[in-house]
Design a protein around this motif. Structure first.
Motif, PDB file in Angstrom:
ATOM      1  N   VAL A   1       4.336  -2.951   9.283  1.00  0.00           N
ATOM      2  CA  VAL A   1       2.897  -2.973   9.021  1.00  0.00           C
ATOM      3  C   VAL A   1       2.668  -2.994   7.521  1.00  0.00           C
ATOM      4  CG1 VAL A   1       2.196  -1.835  11.159  1.00  0.00           C
ATOM      5  CG2 VAL A   1       2.803  -0.443   9.166  1.00  0.00           C
ATOM      6  N   MET A   2       1.557  -3.587   7.135  1.00  0.00           N
ATOM      7  CA  MET A   2       1.180  -3.598   5.718  1.00  0.00           C
ATOM      8  C   MET A   2      -0.333  -3.691   5.601  1.00  0.00           C
ATOM      9  SD  MET A   2       1.914  -7.475   4.307  1.00  0.00           S
ATOM     10  CE  MET A   2       3.689  -7.402   4.442  1.00  0.00           C
ATOM     11  N   THR A   3      -0.837  -3.346   4.427  1.00  0.00           N
ATOM     12  CA  THR A   3      -2.257  -3.489   4.156  1.00  0.00           C
ATOM     13  C   THR A   3      -2.476  -4.807   3.413  1.00  0.00           C
ATOM     14  OG1 THR A   3      -2.230  -2.455   1.963  1.00  0.00           O
ATOM     15  CG2 THR A   3      -2.374  -0.975   3.875  1.00  0.00           C
ATOM     16  N   ARG A   4      -3.676  -5.009   2.915  1.00  0.00           N
ATOM     17  CA  ARG A   4      -3.949  -6.214   2.139  1.00  0.00           C
ATOM     18  C   ARG A   4      -3.168  -6.235   0.838  1.00  0.00           C
ATOM     19  NH1 ARG A   4      -6.306 -10.296   4.698  1.00  0.00           N
ATOM     20  NH2 ARG A   4      -7.191 -11.027   2.722  1.00  0.00           N
ATOM     21  N   SER A   5      -2.661  -5.076   0.425  1.00  0.00           N
ATOM     22  CA  SER A   5      -1.897  -4.984  -0.817  1.00  0.00           C
ATOM     23  C   SER A   5      -0.400  -5.132  -0.589  1.00  0.00           C
ATOM     24  CB  SER A   5      -2.171  -3.629  -1.498  1.00  0.00           C
ATOM     25  OG  SER A   5      -3.551  -3.453  -1.753  1.00  0.00           O
ATOM     26  N   GLY A   6       0.000  -5.455   0.637  1.00  0.00           N
ATOM     27  CA  GLY A   6       1.413  -5.433   0.998  1.00  0.00           C
ATOM     28  C   GLY A   6       2.284  -6.455   0.303  1.00  0.00           C
ATOM     29  N   GLY A   7       1.741  -7.579  -0.125  1.00  0.00           N
ATOM     30  CA  GLY A   7       2.533  -8.609  -0.788  1.00  0.00           C
ATOM     31  C   GLY A   7       3.192  -9.542   0.201  1.00  0.00           C
ATOM     32  N   LEU A   8       2.754 -10.809   0.237  1.00  0.00           N
ATOM     33  CA  LEU A   8       3.251 -11.769   1.215  1.00  0.00           C
ATOM     34  C   LEU A   8       4.440 -12.574   0.714  1.00  0.00           C
ATOM     35  CD1 LEU A   8      -0.222 -13.010   2.510  1.00  0.00           C
ATOM     36  CD2 LEU A   8       1.323 -11.389   3.613  1.00  0.00           C
ATOM     37  N   ASP A   9       4.791 -12.424  -0.560  1.00  0.00           N
ATOM     38  CA  ASP A   9       5.943 -13.134  -1.115  1.00  0.00           C
ATOM     39  C   ASP A   9       7.189 -12.258  -1.099  1.00  0.00           C
ATOM     40  OD1 ASP A   9       4.983 -11.337  -2.950  1.00  0.00           O
ATOM     41  OD2 ASP A   9       5.246 -12.643  -4.688  1.00  0.00           O
ATOM     42  N   LYS A  10       7.190 -11.301  -0.170  1.00  0.00           N
ATOM     43  CA  LYS A  10       8.301 -10.353  -0.031  1.00  0.00           C
ATOM     44  C   LYS A  10       8.527 -10.097   1.446  1.00  0.00           C
ATOM     45  CE  LYS A  10       6.634  -7.828  -4.129  1.00  0.00           C
ATOM     46  NZ  LYS A  10       5.455  -8.725  -4.348  1.00  0.00           N
ATOM     47  N   LEU A  11       9.658  -9.527   1.794  1.00  0.00           N
ATOM     48  CA  LEU A  11       9.842  -9.051   3.159  1.00  0.00           C
ATOM     49  C   LEU A  11       8.971  -7.820   3.383  1.00  0.00           C
ATOM     50  CD1 LEU A  11      13.697  -9.429   3.747  1.00  0.00           C
ATOM     51  CD2 LEU A  11      11.848 -10.963   4.453  1.00  0.00           C
ATOM     52  N   VAL A  12       8.628  -7.567   4.623  1.00  0.00           N
ATOM     53  CA  VAL A  12       7.769  -6.427   4.952  1.00  0.00           C
ATOM     54  C   VAL A  12       8.461  -5.128   4.533  1.00  0.00           C
ATOM     55  CG1 VAL A  12       6.520  -5.223   6.768  1.00  0.00           C
ATOM     56  CG2 VAL A  12       6.829  -7.700   6.907  1.00  0.00           C
ATOM     57  N   GLY A  13       7.750  -4.321   3.751  1.00  0.00           N
ATOM     58  CA  GLY A  13       8.301  -3.056   3.275  1.00  0.00           C
ATOM     59  C   GLY A  13       8.646  -3.076   1.805  1.00  0.00           C
ATOM     60  N   TRP A  14       8.820  -4.276   1.239  1.00  0.00           N
ATOM     61  CA  TRP A  14       9.146  -4.358  -0.179  1.00  0.00           C
ATOM     62  C   TRP A  14       7.916  -4.160  -1.066  1.00  0.00           C
ATOM     63  CZ3 TRP A  14      12.812  -9.268  -0.576  1.00  0.00           C
ATOM     64  CH2 TRP A  14      14.045  -8.940   0.023  1.00  0.00           C
ATOM     65  N   GLY A  15       6.748  -4.555  -0.583  1.00  0.00           N
ATOM     66  CA  GLY A  15       5.534  -4.473  -1.389  1.00  0.00           C
ATOM     67  C   GLY A  15       4.815  -3.157  -1.221  1.00  0.00           C
ATOM     68  N   ALA A  16       3.775  -2.973  -2.034  1.00  0.00           N
ATOM     69  CA  ALA A  16       2.970  -1.753  -1.967  1.00  0.00           C
ATOM     70  C   ALA A  16       2.285  -1.639  -0.612  1.00  0.00           C
ATOM     71  CB  ALA A  16       1.923  -1.772  -3.086  1.00  0.00           C
ATOM     72  N   GLU A  17       2.118  -0.409  -0.140  1.00  0.00           N
ATOM     73  CA  GLU A  17       1.433  -0.125   1.116  1.00  0.00           C
ATOM     74  C   GLU A  17       1.993  -0.976   2.257  1.00  0.00           C
ATOM     75  OE1 GLU A  17      -2.704  -0.589   0.262  1.00  0.00           O
ATOM     76  OE2 GLU A  17      -2.793   1.199  -0.979  1.00  0.00           O
ATOM     77  N   ALA A  18       3.306  -0.930   2.404  1.00  0.00           N
ATOM     78  CA  ALA A  18       3.985  -1.670   3.466  1.00  0.00           C
ATOM     79  C   ALA A  18       5.194  -0.879   3.950  1.00  0.00           C
ATOM     80  CB  ALA A  18       4.417  -3.043   2.964  1.00  0.00           C
TER      81      ALA A  18
END
Length: 318
Positions: A126-143
């Motif tokens: 799961v991720m929020t709008r801040s999750g970062g789509l140029d990364k695998l899930v969990g690498w970005g903020a709020e993911a």
């Protein structure tokens, strides 16, 4: 979730109906369940939208392809390095925002690994709008993401921690958020893998998400609309309910607080719950058992009349 649309009238919410079945009598024991009651109140005409497909307009689409029904995602990039990783969110956030008066105690979805592709660098979470789509899930903020190539869990960082088994072609990975206990949990092929605390604050707009990094990797997402889950979500909810009830039973029975509880249950018409709580002499607060029964009956008749008025109004509009 079962049904034919992501926009559902309360009575048609079948797979999320386990929430109503198990929690409709617990609104006093769960701090925010009163805000969720309207979700399952057909007489109030409330519509709730659940995630139903992956969002082609909200993914790293130079590397991903989404099929016509929006549930199968395939990696089509070259996958040369982590700079070519790509994630995609669902079309809608999980209903869990008190600002919209819609809050679920729990949400769950599953994905099938259609193809592990070249290297199996796949992620679910799961991720929020801040999750970062140029990364695998969990690498970005709020993911938060569970990765298939190493079994690691990633929580808003590129540094993973050991979490569960690897997964590959044919495996079914589930992800859920328990908003009562505030944690994310994952399953594999119907078995619980583990859980991790939800990144605060809980009332963010969380989206189901998947990510990939090498050619031919492919996921098929099951949002529960017209499909069963492999994981026994009903059993999980039953366990949640027992835990919550045990917590409620352990609370001090302060008379002034219990009177407020009783009044609220009367307002919502939860007669069985009021009696099940076994509050000493509670009927006396309403003038005795006979008077209390009359009050529940009057309330039921009132809402029956309101329902008929609403139905007549709809007929007139037609």
């Amino acid at each position: 979730m079962h049904g034919d649309s992501s926009t559902l009238v309360a009575p048609k919410v079948e797979s999320m109906d386990f929430v109503r079945r198990e929690f409709e009598d617990l609104e006093t024991g769960i701090g925010y369940m009163d805000r969720n009651y309207a979700l399952f109140a057909p007489d109030q005409g409330v519509y709730v939208k659940f995630p139903s497909r992956m969002n082609r307009d909200d993914g790293c689409m130079q590397y991903l392809e989404v099929d016509a029904d929006g549930t199968t995602v395939t990696y089509i990039g070259r996958g040369r390095d982590d700079l070519e990783a790509a994630s995609i969110r669902a079309d809608l956030p999980i209903p869990n925002n008190p600002k919209t008066s819609v809050v679920l105690p729990l949400y769950y979805f599953e994905v099938t690994v259609v193809n592990r592709g070249r290297d199996g660098y796949m992620s679910v979470g799961v991720m929020t709008r801040s999750g970062g789509l140029d990364k695998l899930v969990g690498w970005g903020a709020e993911a938060i993401g569970y990765h298939g190539d190493d079994g690691n869990l990633f929580r808003a960082t590129g540094m993973g921690t050991p979490f569960g088994p690897l997964y590959t072609t044919g495996d079914i990975i589930g992800c859920g958020i328990d908003f009562i206990e505030r944690f994310v949990f994952f399953t594999k092929n119907g078995a619980l893998v583990g859980k991790t605390p939800l990144i605060s604050p809980a009332f963010l707009d969380w989206y189901p998400a998947v990510g990939m990094r090498t050619p031919r990797e492919s996921f098929r997402v099951n949002f529960g609309i017209g499909q069963e889950f492999v994981f026994d979500i009903d059993g999980y909810i039953a366990d949640m309910r027992r835990t919550v009830m045990a917590r409620i039973d352990s609370l001090p029975r302060d008379p002034s607080i219990m009177k407020i509880v009783a009044l609220k249950l009367l307002f919502w018409g939860n007669e069985d719950t009021l009696r099940a709580l076994q509050i000493p002499n509670y009927a006396e607060w309403f003038g005795g058992e006979k008077r209390l029964a009359e009050m529940f009956k009057q309330r039921a008749e009132k809402y029956s009349i309101m329902d008929q008025i609403d139905e007549d109004a709809v007929d007139i509009e037609k």
